[in-house]
Design a protein around this motif. Structure first.
Motif, PDB file in Angstrom:
ATOM      1  N   ILE A   4       7.352  17.872   7.278  1.00  0.00           N
ATOM      2  CA  ILE A   4       6.872  18.778   6.230  1.00  0.00           C
ATOM      3  C   ILE A   4       7.329  20.185   6.571  1.00  0.00           C
ATOM      4  N   CYS A   5       8.033  20.808   5.654  1.00  0.00           N
ATOM      5  CA  CYS A   5       8.451  22.200   5.773  1.00  0.00           C
ATOM      6  C   CYS A   5       7.495  23.041   4.942  1.00  0.00           C
ATOM      7  N   GLY A   6       6.702  23.862   5.598  1.00  0.00           N
ATOM      8  CA  GLY A   6       5.740  24.665   4.861  1.00  0.00           C
ATOM      9  C   GLY A   6       4.830  25.419   5.808  1.00  0.00           C
ATOM     10  N   THR A   7       3.948  26.234   5.231  1.00  0.00           N
ATOM     11  CA  THR A   7       2.964  26.990   6.004  1.00  0.00           C
ATOM     12  C   THR A   7       1.591  26.808   5.385  1.00  0.00           C
ATOM     13  N   GLU A   8       0.586  27.250   6.134  1.00  0.00           N
ATOM     14  CA  GLU A   8      -0.800  27.129   5.657  1.00  0.00           C
ATOM     15  C   GLU A   8      -1.058  27.982   4.425  1.00  0.00           C
ATOM     16  N   GLY A   9      -0.175  28.932   4.132  1.00  0.00           N
ATOM     17  CA  GLY A   9      -0.366  29.771   2.955  1.00  0.00           C
ATOM     18  C   GLY A   9       0.270  29.236   1.691  1.00  0.00           C
ATOM     19  N   ASP A  10       1.015  28.150   1.787  1.00  0.00           N
ATOM     20  CA  ASP A  10       1.682  27.592   0.609  1.00  0.00           C
ATOM     21  C   ASP A  10       0.671  26.978  -0.349  1.00  0.00           C
ATOM     22  N   GLN A  55       9.379  28.122  10.659  1.00  0.00           N
ATOM     23  CA  GLN A  55       9.255  27.983  12.109  1.00  0.00           C
ATOM     24  C   GLN A  55       8.969  29.334  12.769  1.00  0.00           C
ATOM     25  N   VAL A  56       9.589  30.401  12.274  1.00  0.00           N
ATOM     26  CA  VAL A  56       9.280  31.740  12.783  1.00  0.00           C
ATOM     27  C   VAL A  56       7.820  32.077  12.507  1.00  0.00           C
ATOM     28  N   HIS A  57       7.350  31.755  11.323  1.00  0.00           N
ATOM     29  CA  HIS A  57       5.955  32.006  10.957  1.00  0.00           C
ATOM     30  C   HIS A  57       5.010  31.240  11.881  1.00  0.00           C
ATOM     31  N   HIS A  58       5.298  29.961  12.133  1.00  0.00           N
ATOM     32  CA  HIS A  58       4.441  29.160  13.003  1.00  0.00           C
ATOM     33  C   HIS A  58       4.427  29.699  14.428  1.00  0.00           C
ATOM     34  N   ALA A  59       5.493  30.383  14.829  1.00  0.00           N
ATOM     35  CA  ALA A  59       5.545  30.979  16.169  1.00  0.00           C
ATOM     36  C   ALA A  59       4.779  32.292  16.247  1.00  0.00           C
ATOM     37  N   ALA A 106       5.231  30.846   1.936  1.00  0.00           N
ATOM     38  CA  ALA A 106       4.367  31.982   2.230  1.00  0.00           C
ATOM     39  C   ALA A 106       4.457  32.282   3.718  1.00  0.00           C
ATOM     40  N   VAL A 107       5.325  33.211   4.082  1.00  0.00           N
ATOM     41  CA  VAL A 107       5.504  33.584   5.491  1.00  0.00           C
ATOM     42  C   VAL A 107       5.207  35.069   5.655  1.00  0.00           C
ATOM     43  N   ARG A 108       4.767  35.435   6.838  1.00  0.00           N
ATOM     44  CA  ARG A 108       4.404  36.826   7.089  1.00  0.00           C
ATOM     45  C   ARG A 108       5.652  37.701   7.212  1.00  0.00           C
ATOM     46  N   PHE A 146       2.074  20.089  14.200  1.00  0.00           N
ATOM     47  CA  PHE A 146       2.425  21.378  13.608  1.00  0.00           C
ATOM     48  C   PHE A 146       2.392  22.504  14.632  1.00  0.00           C
ATOM     49  N   GLY A 147       2.128  22.210  15.907  1.00  0.00           N
ATOM     50  CA  GLY A 147       2.207  23.219  16.936  1.00  0.00           C
ATOM     51  C   GLY A 147       3.655  23.540  17.243  1.00  0.00           C
ATOM     52  N   VAL A 148       3.938  24.774  17.637  1.00  0.00           N
ATOM     53  CA  VAL A 148       5.304  25.150  17.993  1.00  0.00           C
ATOM     54  C   VAL A 148       5.557  24.719  19.429  1.00  0.00           C
ATOM     55  N   ARG A 149       6.597  23.936  19.644  1.00  0.00           N
ATOM     56  CA  ARG A 149       6.949  23.493  20.991  1.00  0.00           C
ATOM     57  C   ARG A 149       8.025  24.425  21.517  1.00  0.00           C
ATOM     58  N   ARG A 150       7.892  24.834  22.762  1.00  0.00           N
ATOM     59  CA  ARG A 150       8.889  25.762  23.280  1.00  0.00           C
ATOM     60  C   ARG A 150       9.190  25.437  24.733  1.00  0.00           C
ATOM     61  N   GLN A 151      10.460  25.309  25.051  1.00  0.00           N
ATOM     62  CA  GLN A 151      10.912  25.194  26.423  1.00  0.00           C
ATOM     63  C   GLN A 151      11.368  26.583  26.859  1.00  0.00           C
ATOM     64  N   GLU A 152      10.986  27.008  28.043  1.00  0.00           N
ATOM     65  CA  GLU A 152      11.298  28.365  28.472  1.00  0.00           C
ATOM     66  C   GLU A 152      12.705  28.494  29.043  1.00  0.00           C
TER      67      GLU A 152
END
Length: 446
Positions: A404-410, A120-124, A98-100, A241-247
């Protein structure tokens, strides 16, 4: 799809012809029959003017090539054979999460890579326009990337898609040349992730951002998109489950200092004979990605689906030193449910591995979403607990690392699945790449 199932009476249709009579404007057929019958059913759909999503596996390559050439002549798309996932216009087909909706399009040969990328795109904080599965053999030189190239054309022409990502294991050499030549002419930004490929073999050959892992591909696509993603959050390594990002460019992922300290503390509890990792996976793409990350750390990993053919297991049921097994391989699924649907074969393998006193790390993946098991963690929970208890009785401690591969909407409830794992003593990450990096930290020389 769930809403459709709840509101629609059970179908009494039994043939393609009956389906077309009921829905004459349909333009897509989903086919999931044993491989020996799949080509016949797919050809009937193509002859009726339908695009095809072909879930079936064990279809001979010459038949796949015939189907895809036939489809190309008619401007149709064959997603498959052995295609696990697609998202078309926001509707999941096969295994999907379930991704937007959004502006990032994706193409991938098999299912798990697309699921991980779209999650991962959804979590971002962004979304997916379409995710098009091509089938596990599409990028082989025998098939030549016919569906991948057709999907690239479709996403390039799609007004909603701003960025296109390709996530796959390495293509055949001839297919890679053909694909990069096409990418040079693409009018939209492209992100490429060929797991296990040497990036220096493809850099500079096309206007494309190359990523080493699926996480980094998702971060690169988010960066390329004109939309604004949600700000990344940091979570403890137990939830992660937070998205980690290096700039820095290109984007990278890495462990936190807290996670490195946890690895050191965890490693100190092992007995002297504990030194090996065993990965028991449902997702084939994760098998490739984990091997790549461990190989880059200088570790030799054996597998029934090896990146390096020198390290193929003599027998898929017998592990050697560090081993990662694809339990979704044909050896385990012929006549049986896929491990994403039924965890019985994975449970048996975990218990078998637990008898080995050299076992130090059990690396697992859990894949949520529609059509997957409604309780993937619950199916393996007793085996995880039993394996940890066996190590304790021998005077050591088994480290269980899970992604875990998934989203809060699954439908499986992401947070509940993660909580169950943590309560069983597992260290849980929100991506396979981060879990594999943590294993590298556990296994590095002291």
């Amino acid at each position: 799809l769930q809403a459709i199932e709840k509101s629609t009476p059970a179908s009494t249709l039994h043939t393609l012809e009956e389906g077309l009579a009921e829905k004459p404007h349909a333009n897509l057929a989903l086919i999931s029959v044993p491989g020996e019958y799949a080509t016949r059913e797919a050809m009937k759909a193509l002859e009726s003017g339908l695009n095809v999503f072909l879930f079936s596996s064990n279809v001979p390559l010459e038949q796949e090539l015939h189907l895809k050439r036939f489809a190309a002549e008619r401007g149709l798309l064959v997603m498959g054979p052995d295609c696990g996932t697609s998202l078309i216009g926001g509707v999941g087909i096969g295994f999907a999460n379930a991704v937007r909706r959004g502006t990032i399009g994706a193409i991938g040969p098999s299912g798990t890579g697309l699921q991980e990328f779209t999650c991962q795109v959804h979590h971002a904080g962004l979304g997916i326009s379409h995710a098009i599965g091509a089938g596990s053999h599409d990028l082989s030189d025998e098939i030549g990337g016919l569906t991948t190239l057709a999907a690239l054309d479709a996403l390039e022409a799609d007004p909603q898609t701003e960025v296109i990502a390709l996530v796959a294991k390495p293509p055949g050499a001839a297919t890679l040349r053909r694909l990069t030549a096409r990418l040079r002419t693409c009018a939209k930004p492209v992100v490429g992730c060929f797991l296990g490929a040497r990036l220096d073999s493809v850099k500079g050959k096309a206007s494309i951002t190359w990523a080493r892992t699926i996480d980094e591909a998702a971060l690169a696509a988010v960066r390329q998109s004109g939309a604004k993603g949600a700000p990344p959050s940091r979570s403890s390594p137990q939830t992660a489950f937070g998205v980690r990002r290096q700039e820095a460019s290109p984007p990278t992922i890495q462990l936190t200092e807290q996670e490195r300290a946890l690895a050191s503390q965890t490693r100190s509890m092992w007995a002297a004979e504990q030194r090996h990792l065993r990965g028991v996976f449902a997702g084939g793409t994760f098998v490739y990605q984990s091997q790549q990350i461990l190989h880059e750390a200088g570790l030799v990993v054996h597998s029934n689906a090896p990146l390096d053919p020198r390290f193929r297991l003599d027998h898929p049921d017998r592990s050697q030193a560090h081993t990662i097994v694809d339990m979704g391989d044909d050896d385990y699924t012929l006549g049986k449910p896929h491990p994403m649907i039924d965890g019985a074969t994975r449970r048996e393998r975990i218990l078998a591995e637990s008898h080995d006193p050299s076992l130090a790390i059990l690396l697992l993946d859990f894949i949520l979403g529609y059509n997957a098991s409604m309780d993937p963690v619950g199916e393996l929970l007793d085996a995880i607990v039993e394996a940890r208890q066996a190590a304790t009785r021998r005077g050591g401690a088994l480290t269980v690392v899970a992604s875990i591969c998934g989203t809060e909407g699954d439908p499986q409830d992401l947070n509940l699945q993660a909580t169950m794992l943590r309560e069983a003593g597992a260290i849980v990450f929100r991506s396979n790449a981060l879990a594999a990096l943590f294993c590298c930290e556990l296994l590095k020389p002291v």
